[in-house]
Design an enzyme around this catalytic site. Structure first.
Site, PDB file in Angstrom:
ATOM      1  N   GLU A  53      33.852  25.252  44.913  1.00  7.01           N
ATOM      2  CA  GLU A  53      35.309  25.193  44.816  1.00  7.01           C
ATOM      3  C   GLU A  53      35.927  24.281  45.874  1.00  7.01           C
ATOM      4  OE1 GLU A  53      33.517  27.967  44.652  1.00  7.01           O
ATOM      5  OE2 GLU A  53      33.956  28.778  42.658  1.00  7.01           O
ATOM      6  N   ARG A  60      38.060  30.249  48.264  1.00 10.68           N
ATOM      7  CA  ARG A  60      37.066  29.430  48.966  1.00 10.68           C
ATOM      8  C   ARG A  60      37.647  28.112  49.477  1.00 10.68           C
ATOM      9  NH1 ARG A  60      31.313  30.511  47.479  1.00 10.68           N
ATOM     10  NH2 ARG A  60      31.242  32.618  48.323  1.00 10.68           N
ATOM     11  N   LYS A  63      17.279  33.084  31.125  1.00  8.53           N
ATOM     12  CA  LYS A  63      18.511  33.867  31.062  1.00  8.53           C
ATOM     13  C   LYS A  63      18.596  34.552  29.690  1.00  8.53           C
ATOM     14  CE  LYS A  63      23.196  33.500  32.754  1.00  8.53           C
ATOM     15  NZ  LYS A  63      24.048  32.826  33.710  1.00  8.53           N
TER      16      LYS A  63
HETATM   17  C1  TPP Z   1      32.515  31.450  44.462  1.00 10.28           C
HETATM   18  C2  TPP Z   1      32.206  31.804  43.040  1.00 10.28           C
HETATM   19  N1  TPP Z   1      32.505  30.931  42.058  1.00 10.28           N
HETATM   20  C3  TPP Z   1      32.248  31.242  40.778  1.00 10.28           C
HETATM   21  C4  TPP Z   1      31.669  32.434  40.449  1.00 10.28           C
HETATM   22  C5  TPP Z   1      31.451  32.823  38.999  1.00 10.28           C
HETATM   23  N2  TPP Z   1      30.033  32.961  38.687  1.00 10.28           N
HETATM   24  C6  TPP Z   1      29.426  34.152  38.640  1.00 10.28           C
HETATM   25  S1  TPP Z   1      27.820  34.052  38.289  1.00 10.28           S
HETATM   26  C7  TPP Z   1      27.912  32.381  38.133  1.00 10.28           C
HETATM   27  C8  TPP Z   1      26.685  31.601  37.760  1.00 10.28           C
HETATM   28  C9  TPP Z   1      25.573  31.893  38.670  1.00 10.28           C
HETATM   29  O1  TPP Z   1      24.450  31.200  38.254  1.00 10.28           O
HETATM   30  P1  TPP Z   1      23.059  31.557  38.917  1.00 10.28           P
HETATM   31  O2  TPP Z   1      23.230  31.756  40.362  1.00 10.28           O
HETATM   32  O3  TPP Z   1      22.077  30.539  38.490  1.00 10.28           O
HETATM   33  O4  TPP Z   1      22.713  32.976  38.320  1.00 10.28           O
HETATM   34  P2  TPP Z   1      22.280  33.330  36.821  1.00 10.28           P
HETATM   35  O5  TPP Z   1      23.486  33.970  36.216  1.00 10.28           O
HETATM   36  O6  TPP Z   1      21.877  32.087  36.121  1.00 10.28           O
HETATM   37  O7  TPP Z   1      21.182  34.293  36.972  1.00 10.28           O
HETATM   38  C10 TPP Z   1      29.199  31.922  38.380  1.00 10.28           C
HETATM   39  C11 TPP Z   1      29.629  30.533  38.313  1.00 10.28           C
HETATM   40  C12 TPP Z   1      31.375  33.317  41.510  1.00 10.28           C
HETATM   41  N3  TPP Z   1      30.842  34.523  41.284  1.00 10.28           N
HETATM   42  N4  TPP Z   1      31.640  32.973  42.778  1.00 10.28           N
END
Ligand code: TPP
Length: 622
Positions: A364, A392, A280
């Site tokens: 969630e 959710r 990242k």
């Molecule tokens: C239902 C929901 N909860 C929380 C989020 C907030 N959110 C956006 S990206 C993320 C992390 C995603 O991590 P990953 O899938 O590993 O992607 P990375 O950013 O590490 O590439 C979160 C928690 C969201 N978009 N949707």
């Protein structure tokens, strides 16, 4: 510049394979240059530049479906699919979205923003293709953080049963927004040498099979042992047990390695998971060192990594301090987040009370029901969550929290219009979906004092409480007394005009009232801190003498705050000459700053002022 010549995946395919690293470097610079000005999801997008290039190089979008989970990492995809020239408008009002948008490109298959939907979407698309007798490739790209959500496991379970050809790319960077948690993360990151172990087991099998008489028995023991040890140690086996082929882990910065594995996956006649390891923030040292801060960031100085945004004390900051103080006095308070520790302001709580802090992953629904379990044993869980993601967990709110009358405090950040993330992220439905649920309290603070008072009430309430607040600077009064109000803050100005707001929208009410006062027009102001019809009773005397009302709210119009008041007026047979509603229409609201959107939808103090002025002028002429 190689990038200059690329306006579509077809252009990309003309670039020689050995030039792809050069192109990746150009895209990285382009991203940094732009996002340092517009803000955005930098770290995730930097991590998948090479992965994005190779996918568009090897597959044929849009015939082949590439689905980006969440979509916050899809900036390189946007650049390679014709949006390079408008990329400087990213997340700006009327500019391109920070997430995939069907209206922007045929290569964006869904409007996304919430996590963990890609695997289900891929399953649906592939099934439709099968019914249509088509054999295109379907690829879901999902991060290890998003892989923690229950919906992904529901989809995997189903795909294992469908046993159809599709590819899931598990982009493993060991991070959600903060460090990823849980079993998924552990098995993705096991450092076991898979081929070595597999080979040892194979050799053992061959040897025991040759032992006369005891051979079959030893083989059976060996099988059981193999099954046990592999399930325990090897990441791929978990997926294999679910009916998937597993390839990887693959280095996400080695084009050759990615090409070989993706071509293998393409050929398989069954579902395949390809684990691609990435970093990242890759290529920008500040983001690599602190990927959480650079997950979603405002404008910043490229050379220092420092933010260029104005720092204000926000509702989130107030919540964070308040919780810390409350938890120091009340050992029963515990905090639960679904992968949003920093965004919701739980970081200091997590550091100070690690044993009372729980990050459940992007889950969630589990967040709410897990909290219900804690509450049933006498703890008071604080569920810190963004309004939009709480959608959710609607059934869990009704079935596991409200019905059980459990003390739980839902601290709902990013309520109302939330800003540049747009349609998928505004928290405009919360009030409408909560208002119909019995046995809960709904609050919204304006000032720091309100927030403290409401939080204390919630701590002692024998049922769930929901506290709604926006992504904004905390309200303060300047000229209005900051007292403890019961359910409704009432300013009686001996007027026939009354402005009504809930919680944080009081700011729009007082700012427009001040503009009206300058024109010699006095108005009463009602500000609901508790949002229910019983609370409205305390303002009956104001309603009775009002001819004109202006209701201000940034919720979806049906069933929200104005809806509640209309029901109350009907119950009490209250009639008015005119009821104005300053609020958003029934539509998905685009991205833009909160101030810009407030202005566009008539919620700025000036627009409210004008609306009231016009309507009272007219009635005076009548
Ligand atoms: C239902 C929901 N909860 C929380 C989020 C907030 N959110 C956006 S990206 C993320 C992390 C995603 O991590 P990953 O899938 O590993 O992607 P990375 O950013 O590490 O590439 C979160 C928690 C969201 N978009 N949707």
């Amino acid at each position: 510049m190689l990038l200059n010549a690329i306006n579509s995946p077809a252009d990309l395919k003309k670039i020689p394979f050995d030039k792809l690293p050069e192109l990746a470097a150009e895209i990285r610079n382009f991203l940094l240059d732009n996002i340092s000005k517009t803000g955005g999801h930098l770290a995730s997008s930097l991590g998948v530049v090479e992965l994005t290039i190779i996918l568009h190089y090897l597959f044929d979008s849009p015939q082949d479906s590439i689905i980006w989970d969440v979509g916050h990492q899809a900036y390189a995809h946007k650049i390679l699919t014709g949006r390079k020239d408008v990329f400087s408008t990213l997340r700006q009002l009327d500019g391109i979205s920070g997430f995939p948008k069907k209206s922007e490109s045929i290569h964006d298959l869904f409007d996304t923003g919430h996590s963990s939907t890609s695997v289900s979407l891929a399953a649906g698309i592939k099934t439709a293709e099968n019914l249509l007798k088509k054999n295109n490739n379907v690829i879901a790209v999902i991060g290890d953080g998003s892989f923690t959500a229950g919906m992904v496991f529901e989809a995997l379970n189903h795909i294992g049963h469908l046993n159809t050809r599709l590819i899931i790319i598990l982009n493993n960077n060991e991070m959600s927004i903060a460090r990823n948690i849980g079993a998924v993360s552990k098995f993705c990151n096991s450092r076991i040498n898979i081929p070595f172990i597999a080979k040892q087991i194979e050799t053992f099998d061959r040897t025991v099979a040759a032992v006369p008489a005891l051979g079959p028995m030893l083989k059976e023991i060996s099988n059981k042992f193999e099954h046990g040890i592999k399930s325990f140690l090897l990441p791929g086996l978990f997926f294999q047990e679910m009916g998937f082929s597993y390839l990887g882990p693959v280095n996400g910065y080695n084009f050759q390695e990615m090409r070989e594995n993706l071509l293998l996956a393409k050929k398989r006649n069954r579902p395949v998971i390809v684990q691609i390891n990435t970093v990242k923030g890759k290529g920008y040292s500040f983001a690599e060192q602190n990927p959480t801060r650079f997950h979603g960031i405002g404008a910043f100085d490229i050379n220092t990594g420092h933010s260029l945004c104005e720092e204000k004390r926000t509702y989130t900051d107030v919540f964070s301090d308040l919780l810390y103080k409350a938890a120091s006095n009340n050992s029963k308070l515990v905090a639960v987040t679904a992968s949003m520790t920093d965004g919701t302001g739980l970081a200091s709580f997590a550091r100070s009370f690690p044993e009372r802090f729980f990050d459940v992953g992007i889950a969630e629904q589990h967040q709410v029901t897990f909290s219900a379990g804690l509450s049933s044993k006498g703890f008071i869980p604080v569920i810190a969550v963004y309004a939009t993601f709480l959608q959710r967990a609607y059934d869990q709110i009704i079935h596991d929290a409200a019905l059980q009358k459990l003390p739980m405090i839902f601290c709902i950040d990013r309520s109302g219009i939330s800003g540049q993330d747009g349609e998928t992220h505004h928290g405009i439905f919360t009030l409408a979906f909560l208002r119909s649920v019995p046995d809960i309290n709904i609050y919204s603070p304006f000032s720091e004092n309100d927030f403290g008072q409401i939080f204390s009430l919630a701590e002692t309430a024998g049922q769930p409480s929901f506290i709604l607040y926006p992504r904004a600077e905390i309200g303060n009064y300047s000229g209005y007394p900051d007292e403890n109000y019961a359910d409704v803050r009432i300013f009686d100005r001996e007027s026939g005009i009354t402005i009504i707001s809930a919680g944080y929208m009081f700011k729009q009410a007082i700012d427009s009232a001040k503009l009206l006062e300058k024109q010699g027009i006095r108005v009463n102001i009602l500000n609901f801190l508790k949002i229910d019809k019983n609370a409205a009773e305390s303002a009956l005397h104001i309603f009775s003498k009002s001819s004109h009302l202006c209701i201000i709210e940034d919720n979806a119009p049906d069933g929200g705050f104005a809806g509640m008041l209309f029901e109350f007026f009907n119950d009490h047979n209250l009639k008015f000459q005119k009821i104005l509603r300053s609020g958003i229409p029934k539509k998905f609201i685009e991205h833009g700053s909160r101030t810009e959107l407030f202005d566009r939808y008539g919620l700025s103090a000036e627009k409210i002022f004008n609306q009231i002025l016009n309507s009272t002028d007219k009635s005076n002429h009548e």
